[in-house]
Design a protein around this motif. Structure first.
Motif, PDB file in Angstrom:
ATOM      1  N   ASP A   8      12.018  -8.739  15.051  1.00  0.00           N
ATOM      2  CA  ASP A   8      11.626  -9.880  14.234  1.00  0.00           C
ATOM      3  C   ASP A   8      12.856 -10.389  13.494  1.00  0.00           C
ATOM      4  N   LEU A   9      13.002 -11.693  13.449  1.00  0.00           N
ATOM      5  CA  LEU A   9      14.170 -12.286  12.808  1.00  0.00           C
ATOM      6  C   LEU A   9      14.149 -11.977  11.318  1.00  0.00           C
ATOM      7  N   ARG A  10      15.206 -11.368  10.837  1.00  0.00           N
ATOM      8  CA  ARG A  10      15.357 -11.041   9.423  1.00  0.00           C
ATOM      9  C   ARG A  10      16.201 -12.119   8.747  1.00  0.00           C
ATOM     10  N   ASP A  11      16.113 -12.181   7.431  1.00  0.00           N
ATOM     11  CA  ASP A  11      16.928 -13.158   6.697  1.00  0.00           C
ATOM     12  C   ASP A  11      18.416 -12.973   7.003  1.00  0.00           C
ATOM     13  N   GLU A  12      18.863 -11.735   7.092  1.00  0.00           N
ATOM     14  CA  GLU A  12      20.287 -11.480   7.350  1.00  0.00           C
ATOM     15  C   GLU A  12      20.700 -11.809   8.790  1.00  0.00           C
ATOM     16  N   ASP A  13      19.723 -12.064   9.686  1.00  0.00           N
ATOM     17  CA  ASP A  13      20.011 -12.438  11.072  1.00  0.00           C
ATOM     18  C   ASP A  13      20.162 -13.944  11.260  1.00  0.00           C
ATOM     19  N   SER A  49       6.703 -17.546  16.424  1.00  0.00           N
ATOM     20  CA  SER A  49       7.122 -16.150  16.371  1.00  0.00           C
ATOM     21  C   SER A  49       8.577 -16.090  16.833  1.00  0.00           C
ATOM     22  N   VAL A  50       9.491 -15.760  15.919  1.00  0.00           N
ATOM     23  CA  VAL A  50      10.925 -15.826  16.209  1.00  0.00           C
ATOM     24  C   VAL A  50      11.533 -14.427  16.136  1.00  0.00           C
ATOM     25  N   HIS A  51      12.362 -14.122  17.137  1.00  0.00           N
ATOM     26  CA  HIS A  51      12.989 -12.802  17.244  1.00  0.00           C
ATOM     27  C   HIS A  51      14.495 -12.961  17.419  1.00  0.00           C
ATOM     28  N   ALA A  52      15.217 -12.030  16.858  1.00  0.00           N
ATOM     29  CA  ALA A  52      16.656 -11.954  17.103  1.00  0.00           C
ATOM     30  C   ALA A  52      16.869 -11.199  18.412  1.00  0.00           C
ATOM     31  N   ILE A  53      17.770 -11.698  19.233  1.00  0.00           N
ATOM     32  CA  ILE A  53      18.204 -10.973  20.423  1.00  0.00           C
ATOM     33  C   ILE A  53      19.410 -10.163  19.996  1.00  0.00           C
ATOM     34  N   VAL A  54      19.292  -8.858  20.115  1.00  0.00           N
ATOM     35  CA  VAL A  54      20.332  -7.952  19.641  1.00  0.00           C
ATOM     36  C   VAL A  54      20.953  -7.236  20.844  1.00  0.00           C
ATOM     37  N   GLU A  55      22.270  -7.363  20.960  1.00  0.00           N
ATOM     38  CA  GLU A  55      23.012  -6.688  22.023  1.00  0.00           C
ATOM     39  C   GLU A  55      23.971  -5.706  21.365  1.00  0.00           C
ATOM     40  N   ASP A  56      23.755  -4.431  21.627  1.00  0.00           N
ATOM     41  CA  ASP A  56      24.626  -3.396  21.060  1.00  0.00           C
ATOM     42  C   ASP A  56      24.848  -3.611  19.559  1.00  0.00           C
ATOM     43  N   ALA A  57      23.764  -3.821  18.818  1.00  0.00           N
ATOM     44  CA  ALA A  57      23.724  -3.938  17.359  1.00  0.00           C
ATOM     45  C   ALA A  57      24.185  -5.290  16.802  1.00  0.00           C
ATOM     46  N   ALA A  58      24.556  -6.241  17.653  1.00  0.00           N
ATOM     47  CA  ALA A  58      24.971  -7.564  17.177  1.00  0.00           C
ATOM     48  C   ALA A  58      23.949  -8.621  17.612  1.00  0.00           C
ATOM     49  N   VAL A  59      23.625  -9.545  16.706  1.00  0.00           N
ATOM     50  CA  VAL A  59      22.709 -10.631  17.045  1.00  0.00           C
ATOM     51  C   VAL A  59      23.460 -11.627  17.926  1.00  0.00           C
ATOM     52  N   VAL A  60      22.938 -11.832  19.144  1.00  0.00           N
ATOM     53  CA  VAL A  60      23.597 -12.716  20.110  1.00  0.00           C
ATOM     54  C   VAL A  60      22.718 -13.889  20.534  1.00  0.00           C
ATOM     55  N   GLY A  61      21.539 -13.985  19.933  1.00  0.00           N
ATOM     56  CA  GLY A  61      20.677 -15.089  20.318  1.00  0.00           C
ATOM     57  C   GLY A  61      19.362 -15.070  19.587  1.00  0.00           C
ATOM     58  N   VAL A  62      18.494 -15.963  20.019  1.00  0.00           N
ATOM     59  CA  VAL A  62      17.179 -16.103  19.423  1.00  0.00           C
ATOM     60  C   VAL A  62      16.168 -16.313  20.547  1.00  0.00           C
ATOM     61  N   ALA A  63      15.024 -15.656  20.415  1.00  0.00           N
ATOM     62  CA  ALA A  63      13.906 -15.802  21.350  1.00  0.00           C
ATOM     63  C   ALA A  63      12.676 -16.121  20.522  1.00  0.00           C
ATOM     64  N   ALA A  64      11.856 -17.040  21.009  1.00  0.00           N
ATOM     65  CA  ALA A  64      10.714 -17.457  20.211  1.00  0.00           C
ATOM     66  C   ALA A  64       9.536 -17.831  21.100  1.00  0.00           C
ATOM     67  N   ALA A  65       8.378 -17.800  20.480  1.00  0.00           N
ATOM     68  CA  ALA A  65       7.155 -18.303  21.108  1.00  0.00           C
ATOM     69  C   ALA A  65       6.467 -19.182  20.081  1.00  0.00           C
TER      70      ALA A  65
END
Length: 142
Positions: A8-13, A49-65
């Motif tokens: 889930d997308l966090r404020d810090e993301d 519904s928004v999610h952070a895409i995390v690759e090896d602990a780094a946010v690299v994108g966004v996925a949503a529905a």
């Protein structure tokens, strides 16, 4: 392949997710995000519904529905520095989180990488809408 997860997308993301969205070659014909303020309004929107895409602990994108005209539609944007395998895995994870079928995606007709990612996961062309193509992930037979 790098480790990909959705959370889930966090404020810090939000800064990293917005940057990945702006850098992405993906286009979202049915969603208009012109600046950070419109991104924040969209993230906080009803039925999204928004999610952070995390690759090896780094946010690299966004996925949503989100709900579009009584249908559930998915959106995906990843940094261009992230490979197609990461986009495919993020989309696979999103389709698992979004059990509603049919599930739709709308992409620009000239967005070849997005077409390839959708096809790898079983989305099929549903209709052409001007310069955009609507894909559908149909229900499975049980």
């Amino acid at each position: 392949m790098p480790h990909i997860e959705l959370r889930d997308l966090r404020d810090e993301d939000r800064d990293a997710a917005f940057a990945a969205l702006r850098d992405s070659t993906s286009t979202w014909p049915r969603v208009s995000i012109d600046d950070r303020a419109s991104f924040d309004r969209w993230v906080d929107g009803e039925g999204t519904s928004v999610h952070a895409i995390v690759e090896d602990a780094a946010v690299v994108g966004v996925a949503a529905a989100l709900d579009v005209d009584d249908d559930r539609e998915i959106l995906l944007a990843v940094s261009p520095h992230t490979g197609d395998d990461a986009a495919t895995e993020a989309l696979r994870l999103l389709t698992v989180r979004e059990p509603e079928r049919p599930l739709y995606a709308c992409v620009s007709a000239d967005d070849d990488p997005s077409h390839a990612v959708l096809a790898r996961l079983g989305f099929v062309e549903h209709e052409r809408d001007g310069a955009d193509i609507v894909y559908v992930l149909p229900p499975t037979l049980e």
